[in-house]
Design a protein around this motif. Structure first.
Motif, PDB file in Angstrom:
ATOM      1  N   ALA A 247      -4.589  -1.447  -1.422  1.00  0.00           N
ATOM      2  CA  ALA A 247      -5.198  -1.356  -0.400  1.00  0.00           C
ATOM      3  C   ALA A 247      -6.417  -2.172  -0.081  1.00  0.00           C
ATOM      4  CB  ALA A 247      -5.885   0.171  -0.498  1.00  0.00           C
TER       5      ALA A 247
ATOM      6  N   SER B 237       0.861  -1.304   0.148  1.00  0.00           N
ATOM      7  CA  SER B 237      -0.137   0.154  -0.043  1.00  0.00           C
ATOM      8  C   SER B 237       0.853   1.195  -0.044  1.00  0.00           C
ATOM      9  CB  SER B 237      -0.779   0.009   1.160  1.00  0.00           C
ATOM     10  OG  SER B 237      -1.822  -0.780   1.132  1.00  0.00           O
TER      11      SER B 237
ATOM     12  N   TYR C  59      -1.549   2.200   7.630  1.00  0.00           N
ATOM     13  CA  TYR C  59      -2.835   1.668   6.918  1.00  0.00           C
ATOM     14  C   TYR C  59      -3.491   0.599   7.869  1.00  0.00           C
ATOM     15  CZ  TYR C  59      -0.595   4.269   3.374  1.00  0.00           C
ATOM     16  OH  TYR C  59       0.089   5.150   2.492  1.00  0.00           O
ATOM     17  N   GLU C  60      -4.610   0.589   8.372  1.00  0.00           N
ATOM     18  CA  GLU C  60      -5.126  -0.476   9.020  1.00  0.00           C
ATOM     19  C   GLU C  60      -6.199  -1.612   8.281  1.00  0.00           C
ATOM     20  OE1 GLU C  60      -6.810   1.702  12.188  1.00  0.00           O
ATOM     21  OE2 GLU C  60      -4.826   1.703  13.212  1.00  0.00           O
TER      22      GLU C  60
ATOM     23  N   LYS D  50      -7.620  -2.945   3.755  1.00  0.00           N
ATOM     24  CA  LYS D  50      -7.365  -1.739   4.532  1.00  0.00           C
ATOM     25  C   LYS D  50      -8.734  -0.910   4.675  1.00  0.00           C
ATOM     26  CE  LYS D  50      -3.136  -3.038   4.274  1.00  0.00           C
ATOM     27  NZ  LYS D  50      -2.574  -4.032   5.263  1.00  0.00           N
TER      28      LYS D  50
END
Length: 192
Positions: free
Chosen positions: A91, A35, A191-192, A94
């Motif tokens: 992503a 990402s 990023y989570e 995420k």
């Protein structure tokens, strides 16, 4: 020949005495992902000189117009909007973007109020810069304050997010001396 044999025994004896060292293991843990995000400044912020650099024009402000931070951490003042549009690749999976700050690698924490970003040396004194979220709460830089935004991911794995924060000069109680009121604040997006 005997001299070489005695020399070899002496070297071997010296080298074996170092064999009493302790051994150990370094274990590393972590995660790598692909990402990456590009930052597009908006609001009162403009693109800086390099990738990821955002210039925020705070304007020419009188000390009489400075705010203070209330006991509950709220700030009421004229703010400079910093709206950052993020576009992130790879992503998938995420759900959020977190912006954290590293004031020590920039201008530093304000000596009078460590919630604030310090102004660069050699300029104005008596104020610092407060970063504020959408509810007028100060983002406490001295306590590793951060801001987060939801990440919307499309079918191709491209995520987008809008980071909305604001900045204002805040009185820090020090002697007020006019001058350049510049500062820098490195940030990190995770990023989570």
């Amino acid at each position: 020949m005997k001299k070489i044999s005695l020399l070899a025994l002496a070297v071997a004896a010296v080298m074996s005495s170092g064999a009493f060292a302790e051994t150990g293991t370094l274990n590393f843990t972590g995660n790598l992902n692909t990402s990456t995000c590009t930052v597009a400044p908006g609001g009162d912020a403009g693109a800086g000189a390099g990738a990821g650099v955002v210039d925020v024009d705070m304007g020419d402000v009188s000390f009489s117009d400075l705010s203070t931070v209330a006991g509950d951490g709220t700030v009421s003042a004229a703010f400079t909007d910093i709206d950052l549009g993020l576009s992130c690749t790879a992503a998938t999976g995420k759900t959020a973007v977190v912006m954290s700050f590293d004031p020590q690698s920039g201008s530093g924490l304000d000596a009078m109020d460590n919630r604030l970003l310090s102004l660069a040396a050699g300029g104005a004194t008596g104020a610092g810069i407060a970063l504020v979220d959408g509810t007028n709460q100060i983002i406490d830089l001295g306590a590793n304050g951060e801001i987060r935004a939801p990440l919307t991911v499309d079918g191709a794995g491209v995520g987008t997010a809008d980071m909305a924060l604001r900045a204002t000069y805040v009185s820090n109680g020090d002697t007020q001396v006019g001058g350049a009121a510049n500062a820098s604040l490195p940030f990190l997006l995770t990023y989570e």
